[in-house]
Write a protein that holds these residues in place. Structure first.
Motif, PDB file in Angstrom:
ATOM      1  N   MET A  24       0.844  -1.181   0.000  1.00 13.89           N
ATOM      2  CA  MET A  24       0.000   0.000   0.000  1.00 13.89           C
ATOM      3  C   MET A  24       0.885   1.239   0.000  1.00 13.89           C
ATOM      4  SD  MET A  24      -2.996  -1.147   2.684  1.00 13.89           S
ATOM      5  CE  MET A  24      -1.893  -1.095   4.084  1.00 13.89           C
ATOM      6  N   ASN A  25       0.796   2.012  -1.053  1.00 19.48           N
ATOM      7  CA  ASN A  25       1.558   3.243  -1.191  1.00 19.48           C
ATOM      8  C   ASN A  25       0.613   4.438  -1.264  1.00 19.48           C
ATOM      9  OD1 ASN A  25       4.002   1.756  -1.372  1.00 19.48           O
ATOM     10  ND2 ASN A  25       3.750   1.523  -3.592  1.00 19.48           N
ATOM     11  N   SER A  26       1.165   5.614  -1.049  1.00 17.85           N
ATOM     12  CA  SER A  26       0.392   6.856  -1.114  1.00 17.85           C
ATOM     13  C   SER A  26      -0.881   6.762  -0.294  1.00 17.85           C
ATOM     14  CB  SER A  26       0.070   7.196  -2.575  1.00 17.85           C
ATOM     15  OG  SER A  26       1.248   7.336  -3.339  1.00 17.85           O
ATOM     16  N   LEU A  27      -0.747   6.297   0.926  1.00 19.95           N
ATOM     17  CA  LEU A  27      -1.907   6.073   1.781  1.00 19.95           C
ATOM     18  C   LEU A  27      -2.618   7.379   2.117  1.00 19.95           C
ATOM     19  CD1 LEU A  27      -0.420   3.311   4.039  1.00 19.95           C
ATOM     20  CD2 LEU A  27      -2.532   3.103   2.730  1.00 19.95           C
ATOM     21  N   LYS A  28      -3.932   7.289   2.192  1.00 19.61           N
ATOM     22  CA  LYS A  28      -4.792   8.415   2.492  1.00 19.61           C
ATOM     23  C   LYS A  28      -5.567   8.143   3.777  1.00 19.61           C
ATOM     24  CE  LYS A  28      -5.615   9.086  -2.464  1.00 19.61           C
ATOM     25  NZ  LYS A  28      -6.652   9.148  -3.524  1.00 19.61           N
ATOM     26  N   PRO A  29      -6.016   9.190   4.464  1.00 18.90           N
ATOM     27  CA  PRO A  29      -6.820   8.965   5.670  1.00 18.90           C
ATOM     28  C   PRO A  29      -8.036   8.078   5.423  1.00 18.90           C
ATOM     29  CG  PRO A  29      -6.116  11.232   5.598  1.00 18.90           C
ATOM     30  CD  PRO A  29      -5.705  10.620   4.284  1.00 18.90           C
ATOM     31  N   GLU A  30      -8.636   8.155   4.249  1.00 22.30           N
ATOM     32  CA  GLU A  30      -9.796   7.334   3.945  1.00 22.30           C
ATOM     33  C   GLU A  30      -9.454   5.860   3.764  1.00 22.30           C
ATOM     34  OE1 GLU A  30      -9.281  10.037   0.193  1.00 22.30           O
ATOM     35  OE2 GLU A  30      -8.858  10.147   2.344  1.00 22.30           O
ATOM     36  N   ASP A  31      -8.169   5.513   3.750  1.00 18.36           N
ATOM     37  CA  ASP A  31      -7.756   4.116   3.740  1.00 18.36           C
ATOM     38  C   ASP A  31      -7.810   3.490   5.127  1.00 18.36           C
ATOM     39  OD1 ASP A  31      -7.146   4.017   0.941  1.00 18.36           O
ATOM     40  OD2 ASP A  31      -5.229   5.009   1.352  1.00 18.36           O
ATOM     41  N   THR A  32      -8.032   4.296   6.139  1.00 13.53           N
ATOM     42  CA  THR A  32      -8.111   3.796   7.508  1.00 13.53           C
ATOM     43  C   THR A  32      -9.253   2.798   7.640  1.00 13.53           C
ATOM     44  OG1 THR A  32      -7.157   5.796   8.465  1.00 13.53           O
ATOM     45  CG2 THR A  32      -8.484   4.420   9.916  1.00 13.53           C
ATOM     46  N   ALA A  33      -8.937   1.589   8.078  1.00 15.75           N
ATOM     47  CA  ALA A  33      -9.929   0.527   8.193  1.00 15.75           C
ATOM     48  C   ALA A  33      -9.273  -0.716   8.777  1.00 15.75           C
ATOM     49  CB  ALA A  33     -10.532   0.191   6.829  1.00 15.75           C
ATOM     50  N   MET A  34     -10.116  -1.684   9.127  1.00 15.02           N
ATOM     51  CA  MET A  34      -9.634  -3.014   9.430  1.00 15.02           C
ATOM     52  C   MET A  34      -9.522  -3.764   8.105  1.00 15.02           C
ATOM     53  SD  MET A  34      -8.692  -5.022  11.985  1.00 15.02           S
ATOM     54  CE  MET A  34      -9.530  -4.455  13.469  1.00 15.02           C
ATOM     55  N   TYR A  35      -8.359  -4.317   7.838  1.00 19.36           N
ATOM     56  CA  TYR A  35      -8.119  -5.022   6.587  1.00 19.36           C
ATOM     57  C   TYR A  35      -8.170  -6.518   6.817  1.00 19.36           C
ATOM     58  CZ  TYR A  35      -6.926  -0.796   4.050  1.00 19.36           C
ATOM     59  OH  TYR A  35      -6.984   0.426   3.426  1.00 19.36           O
ATOM     60  N   TYR A  36      -8.960  -7.202   5.992  1.00 21.01           N
ATOM     61  CA  TYR A  36      -9.179  -8.636   6.117  1.00 21.01           C
ATOM     62  C   TYR A  36      -8.691  -9.367   4.880  1.00 21.01           C
ATOM     63  CZ  TYR A  36     -12.449  -7.311   9.825  1.00 21.01           C
ATOM     64  OH  TYR A  36     -13.025  -6.792  10.956  1.00 21.01           O
ATOM     65  N   CYS A  37      -8.097 -10.511   5.096  1.00 26.64           N
ATOM     66  CA  CYS A  37      -7.720 -11.410   4.028  1.00 26.64           C
ATOM     67  C   CYS A  37      -8.828 -12.436   3.824  1.00 26.64           C
ATOM     68  CB  CYS A  37      -6.409 -12.114   4.383  1.00 26.64           C
ATOM     69  SG  CYS A  37      -5.820 -13.307   3.167  1.00 26.64           S
ATOM     70  N   ALA A  38      -9.089 -12.796   2.579  1.00 29.00           N
ATOM     71  CA  ALA A  38     -10.100 -13.790   2.258  1.00 29.00           C
ATOM     72  C   ALA A  38      -9.570 -14.746   1.200  1.00 29.00           C
ATOM     73  CB  ALA A  38     -11.378 -13.122   1.759  1.00 29.00           C
ATOM     74  N   ALA A  39     -10.063 -15.986   1.232  1.00 29.49           N
ATOM     75  CA  ALA A  39      -9.616 -16.999   0.283  1.00 29.49           C
ATOM     76  C   ALA A  39     -10.733 -17.987   0.007  1.00 29.49           C
ATOM     77  CB  ALA A  39      -8.391 -17.737   0.822  1.00 29.49           C
ATOM     78  N   THR A  40     -10.758 -18.517  -1.214  1.00 29.42           N
ATOM     79  CA  THR A  40     -11.758 -19.497  -1.609  1.00 29.42           C
ATOM     80  C   THR A  40     -11.146 -20.480  -2.595  1.00 29.42           C
ATOM     81  OG1 THR A  40     -13.909 -19.819  -2.683  1.00 29.42           O
ATOM     82  CG2 THR A  40     -12.596 -17.955  -3.438  1.00 29.42           C
ATOM     83  N   PRO A  41     -11.601 -21.754  -2.567  1.00 29.75           N
ATOM     84  CA  PRO A  41     -11.127 -22.701  -3.583  1.00 29.75           C
ATOM     85  C   PRO A  41     -11.683 -22.410  -4.965  1.00 29.75           C
ATOM     86  CG  PRO A  41     -12.777 -23.726  -2.189  1.00 29.75           C
ATOM     87  CD  PRO A  41     -12.438 -22.403  -1.563  1.00 29.75           C
ATOM     88  N   LEU A  42     -12.709 -21.590  -5.041  1.00 32.35           N
ATOM     89  CA  LEU A  42     -13.243 -21.196  -6.329  1.00 32.35           C
ATOM     90  C   LEU A  42     -12.316 -20.208  -7.014  1.00 32.35           C
ATOM     91  CD1 LEU A  42     -16.960 -20.577  -5.317  1.00 32.35           C
ATOM     92  CD2 LEU A  42     -15.997 -22.644  -6.335  1.00 32.35           C
ATOM     93  N   GLY A  43     -12.273 -20.268  -8.321  1.00 37.28           N
ATOM     94  CA  GLY A  43     -11.565 -19.257  -9.068  1.00 37.28           C
ATOM     95  C   GLY A  43     -12.370 -17.974  -9.078  1.00 37.28           C
ATOM     96  N   CYS A  44     -11.768 -16.916  -9.555  1.00 35.87           N
ATOM     97  CA  CYS A  44     -12.465 -15.640  -9.576  1.00 35.87           C
ATOM     98  C   CYS A  44     -11.961 -14.802 -10.738  1.00 35.87           C
ATOM     99  CB  CYS A  44     -12.295 -14.895  -8.248  1.00 35.87           C
ATOM    100  SG  CYS A  44     -10.585 -14.698  -7.685  1.00 35.87           S
TER     101      CYS A  44
END
Length: 128
Positions: free
Chosen positions: A83-103
């Protein structure tokens, strides 16, 4: 069952950078799509980016495109978010997600929301 563990969150001033990591444990060999979501207080969880592992395609939300970069290690069981050039609106809890399905570029947000494994999240705070 797959377990996801995020790390790398923290506090940074606007314009700064952070690198998040998501490690997959358990029966992760069948994972084919991994991505990042974020959720700020009082707001819906937003899909940020994802990668279709078997294809190598990446997808980004308009809000982060050009600033964030998603990648995987050679074993394909660790996901990164630069994450570069971060902005105040980027403030959040960040979650990782994964699935066996393609996307693909159309399905990734819905696929991860409906069928994905989720980590516990890592907090990112960007101050002015």
């Amino acid at each position: 069952q797959v377990q996801l563990v995020e790390s790398g969150g923290g506090s940074v001033q606007a314009g700064g950078s952070l690198r998040l990591s998501c490690a997959a444990f358990g029966y992760s060999y069948n994972i084919d799509c991994m991505g990042w979501f974020r959720q700020a207080p009082g707001k819906e969880r937003e899909g940020i980016t994802a990668i279709w592992t078997s294809v190598g395609a990446t997808y980004y939300a308009d809000s982060v495109q050009g600033r964030f970069t998603v990648s995987q290690d050679n074993a394909k069981n660790t996901l990164y978010l630069q994450m570069n050039s971060l902005k105040p609106e980027d403030t959040a809890m960040y979650y990782c997600a994964a699935t066996p399905l393609g996307c693909d570029g159309t399905s990734w947000v819905g696929r991860l929301r409906r069928s994905g494994y989720w980590g516990q999240g890592t907090q990112v705070t960007v101050s002015s």
